[in-house]
Scaffold this active site. Sequence first.
Site, PDB file in Angstrom:
ATOM      1  N   SER A 197     -48.799 -29.300  65.863  1.00 23.53           N
ATOM      2  CA  SER A 197     -49.689 -30.465  65.841  1.00 23.53           C
ATOM      3  C   SER A 197     -48.944 -31.773  65.625  1.00 23.53           C
ATOM      4  CB  SER A 197     -50.751 -30.287  64.748  1.00 23.53           C
ATOM      5  OG  SER A 197     -51.469 -29.102  64.933  1.00 23.53           O
ATOM      6  N   HIS A 242     -49.909 -34.544  60.723  1.00 24.07           N
ATOM      7  CA  HIS A 242     -50.402 -35.173  61.946  1.00 24.07           C
ATOM      8  C   HIS A 242     -50.075 -36.663  61.969  1.00 24.07           C
ATOM      9  CE1 HIS A 242     -53.623 -31.796  62.555  1.00 24.07           C
ATOM     10  NE2 HIS A 242     -52.376 -31.358  62.609  1.00 24.07           N
TER      11      HIS A 242
END
Length: 307
Positions: A197, A242
């Site tokens: 991610s 993230h």
Amino acid sequence: MSDALVPPDGPIGAEPETPVCARHSDRPTRLRCTRCDRPACPDCLRDAAVGKQCVDCVNEGRRSVRSPRTLVGAEQSDGRVIITPVLIVLNVLAYVVTVFQSGSPFNNDRSDLFAATSMIPELTAQGEWWRVLTSGFMHFGLLHLALNMAVLYVVGTQMEPELGRLRFSAVYFLSLLGGSAAAFYFGTVCQQLAGASGAVFGVMGALLIVWKRKKRDISTIVVVVAINLVSNLFTNASLLGHLGGFLIGGLLTLAMVRAPQKNRNLYQLAAVVAAAVLIGGMLWLRATELDTAAETIAEIVRTCSSN
């Protein structure tokens, strides 16, 4: 025998010796290159704006004409991608191994490979630094893998031709490391981290910068990024990972886009080195902090035991 004079160039009507191709000495030809005027056989001639040119002149002309470049200075390609599918294959293969070891497509985090390569801050600080990188190829179950690979395919096929393979690889892996470093530096020592991610968010950040520079509509990208980041608040996903990947990917691409044309490669290399130093510094500082904390806790335990 006739006493008539013979013309200096031979008898009238006689044909001169046929020249041979400049590249194939066994091929007589009466064709010539319109650029260099050398004899050339049909296999060595190419259509040109005026007449036909030999392959040597065509290649020389291509070298003298500068290839079109993208915003970051990468050579314009035909859109084919290589790095993106290779990354997807590596992630899928790693997942298959963990499924085979664990015997479950959803509880694959129980496998030995997952345990040895996922991001565990305490073990990473003790010297298992490979986890910072290898955790980006581990995924918690099939859904986690499928979502990341779907986004990577969509965004990667857009960005790889724009950045070029080398720059795209730098953005991807530094975003991956940046996400790991952010989670490691700002997060807790208890959370186990895994997934691509951070790298995927970094590529989305790169896409945002490039589309903004091209004056394309970025509202869709902003909405997708915002939804994903907000959803992190209600799941076990690492918001720090993230954000770290997104910032590294976006800022690194911004530096590449804004680098002056003169010495552009040097400026871009400096940006890559700066990002790597920043990430390395965060990892080292956090590891030092955790090591000091561990020594303090151990000292307190020894003091209490002696009393």
